[in-house]
Scaffold this motif. Structure first.
Motif, short mmCIF file in Angstrom:
data_model
loop_
_atom_site.label_atom_id
_atom_site.label_comp_id
_atom_site.label_asym_id
_atom_site.label_seq_id
_atom_site.Cartn_x
_atom_site.Cartn_y
_atom_site.Cartn_z
N SER A 11 0.82 -1.21 0.00
CA SER A 11 0.00 0.00 0.00
C SER A 11 0.85 1.26 0.00
CB SER A 11 -0.94 -0.02 1.20
OG SER A 11 -1.89 -1.06 1.06
N THR A 12 2.03 1.18 0.59
CA THR A 12 2.97 2.30 0.49
C THR A 12 3.31 2.57 -0.97
OG1 THR A 12 3.92 1.60 2.61
CG2 THR A 12 5.15 3.23 1.35
N ALA A 13 3.59 1.51 -1.71
CA ALA A 13 3.92 1.66 -3.14
C ALA A 13 2.73 2.21 -3.92
CB ALA A 13 4.35 0.31 -3.71
N LEU A 14 1.52 1.77 -3.59
CA LEU A 14 0.34 2.27 -4.30
C LEU A 14 0.16 3.77 -4.10
CD1 LEU A 14 -2.24 -0.57 -3.50
CD2 LEU A 14 -1.04 -0.18 -5.67
N ALA A 55 0.82 -5.84 -6.36
CA ALA A 55 0.53 -4.42 -6.16
C ALA A 55 1.81 -3.60 -6.12
CB ALA A 55 -0.27 -4.24 -4.87
N ALA A 56 2.81 -4.10 -5.41
CA ALA A 56 4.08 -3.37 -5.33
C ALA A 56 4.75 -3.26 -6.70
CB ALA A 56 5.02 -4.06 -4.34
N ASP A 83 11.73 6.12 -4.36
CA ASP A 83 11.03 5.54 -3.21
C ASP A 83 10.30 4.24 -3.56
OD1 ASP A 83 11.94 7.57 -1.61
OD2 ASP A 83 10.02 8.63 -1.46
N VAL A 84 9.62 4.22 -4.71
CA VAL A 84 8.85 3.02 -5.03
C VAL A 84 9.77 1.83 -5.29
CG1 VAL A 84 8.64 3.18 -7.57
CG2 VAL A 84 6.73 2.29 -6.19
N HIS A 85 10.95 2.07 -5.86
CA HIS A 85 11.86 0.96 -6.08
C HIS A 85 12.52 0.50 -4.78
CE1 HIS A 85 11.53 0.26 -10.35
NE2 HIS A 85 11.38 1.56 -10.51
N ALA A 86 12.59 1.36 -3.80
CA ALA A 86 13.03 0.91 -2.48
C ALA A 86 11.99 -0.03 -1.87
CB ALA A 86 13.26 2.11 -1.56
N VAL A 87 10.72 0.27 -2.06
CA VAL A 87 9.65 -0.60 -1.55
C VAL A 87 9.76 -1.99 -2.15
CG1 VAL A 87 7.16 -0.99 -1.41
CG2 VAL A 87 8.08 1.32 -1.12
N THR A 88 10.02 -2.08 -3.45
CA THR A 88 10.05 -3.39 -4.11
C THR A 88 11.21 -4.26 -3.67
OG1 THR A 88 11.30 -2.60 -6.04
CG2 THR A 88 8.89 -2.48 -6.16
#
Length: 391
Positions: free
Chosen positions: A242-245, A327-328, A359-364
């Motif tokens: 959900s952070t990535a979304l 989702a991520a 940031d989103v690639h850190a989440v993945t």
């Protein structure tokens, strides 16, 4: 069984939305200082965001999974790093449902106490009378500078060898340390989610009473409630996703703002007027929407089963984990499309697109939603024998 009403759920989401201006105001400060800014941390503490999944008996809000995911998404849309910290401290509350009651009473004598930690087994525990003496160092402890308590998984040793359980695996516990007992090491120098303050922390021969230790594997929570029946690691993976979304939603919104005003060099019309931009926006919106919808559907189905007191099958658990990973990765794909369409403008430090990209690639990279998790999920769906880490 007591659950949040729809009014309470909307109220928590309204609280998150009311904090968006504050989160945005301090986003660059967090990036510079490599930690969650104090005003934002204080607001999360006082508003209940940091204890949204803690049992009510311990002063928490015991929010349902779908509400929690919406709160995290909303805050991550304002600032991925702040949303990540809300996610880590907020969802840790579900984990705390496995604490012995006496330990919870001690830790949450002040209901707004903040807890986080690291699940990786990077510590060594020696059992002594009344508890354990623990030494270890744990990496990537997000929001650690704002916590009152920090947990870190430790393997139990008898002499030089790990103590083995009847199942043939090393015994482990999660001791909950007072923050004052931990030394925080300045290690968080990264490209993405820099503002989460995810430094290492260590302890040296610290005594932790048994009442403040969670035994692994976690078999039965000490609190009733559907939230604590919901598969814990599926919930955590969904919260990470959900952070990535939220980050991806901000990236697409920024692309549309940029497209309306930017005129590429040599062009007679705006970026928005380019057919290629329309195709990118359509693909990115569909990718993000589909990823989010699958996650909501999978989590909602298991939540309904938990509320009804029905057994949750391994296949249903796998679907939640798969939906979280999807989702991520879908969010990252949407951000990539937006970043590329933004052109050279997206490279500048002041562009939200480059921040969203990092940031989103850190989440993945998180172990719960990394691309390789799909192998285990796929094997479960195929009915094949497989190891089930963190299911």
């Amino acid at each position: 069984m007591v659950m949040m009403s729809s009014t309470q759920s909307e109220s928590l989401l309204d609280v998150a939305r009311s904090l968006v201006p504050l989160v945005k105001e301090h986003a660059q400060q967090g990036e510079r200082e490599r930690r969650l800014p104090d005003p934002v941390a204080r607001a999360f503490r006082e508003s209940g965001i940091f204890r949204m999944c803690r049992p009510r008996a311990s002063g928490g809000l015991e929010a349902d999974p779908l509400t929690t995911l919406r709160v995290i998404e909303e805050l991550s849309r304002a600032d991925g790093a702040a949303g990540w910290c809300a996610m880590i401290c907020g969802t840790t509350g579900a984990f705390e449902a496995y604490l012995p009651a006496e330990g919870a009473e001690e830790m949450y004598a002040s209901p707004d106490a903040v807890t986080a930690g690291v699940f990786a087994p990077s510590g060594r525990a020696i059992e002594v009378e009344g508890g354990y003496r623990v030494t270890g160092r744990w990496a990537m402890a997000s929001a650690c500078q704002h916590c009152d308590w920090l947990g870190g998984t430790a393997v139990v040793f008898d002499g030089a060898a790990p103590r083995m359980s009847p199942a043939g695996v090393p015994e482990a516990v999660v001791p909950m340390f007072r923050a004052s007992e931990c030394k925080i090491l300045d290690t968080w120098r990264v490209s993405g989610l820099a503002g989460t303050g995810s430094h290492d922390f260590e302890v040296a021969d610290v005594f932790v009473p048994s009442r403040r230790c969670i035994r692994l594997p976690m078999t039965a929570p000490t609190h009733p409630g559907a939230l604590f029946v919901f598969p814990l690691f599926g919930f955590l993976a969904s919260a990470v996703a959900s952070t990535a979304l939220g980050i991806a939603r901000e990236a697409l919104d920024e692309l549309m703002r940029l497209a309306a005003t930017k005129r590429p060099a040599g062009a007679m019309t705006s970026l928005a007027a380019r057919p290629s931009t329309a195709l990118v926006v359509a693909e990115a919106e569909a990718t993000l929407g589909a990823a989010r919808a699958y996650l909501v559907e999978a989590v909602g189905a298991v939540w309904d089963a938990a509320v009804a007191g029905e057994p949750i099958s391994l296949r249903e658990r796998a679907r939640v984990r798969l939906a979280a990973t999807n989702a991520a990765l879908g969010a990252a794909r949407a951000v990539d499309l937006a970043f590329t369409a933004g052109g050279a403008t997206a490279l500048y430090a002041e562009s939200p697109l480059q921040r969203c990209f990092r940031d989103v690639h850190a989440v993945t990279q998180h172990a719960l939603v990394a691309p390789q998790t799909r192998e285990v999920q796929g094997r479960v769906l195929l009915g094949l024998d497989t190891e089930l880490p963190m299911f």
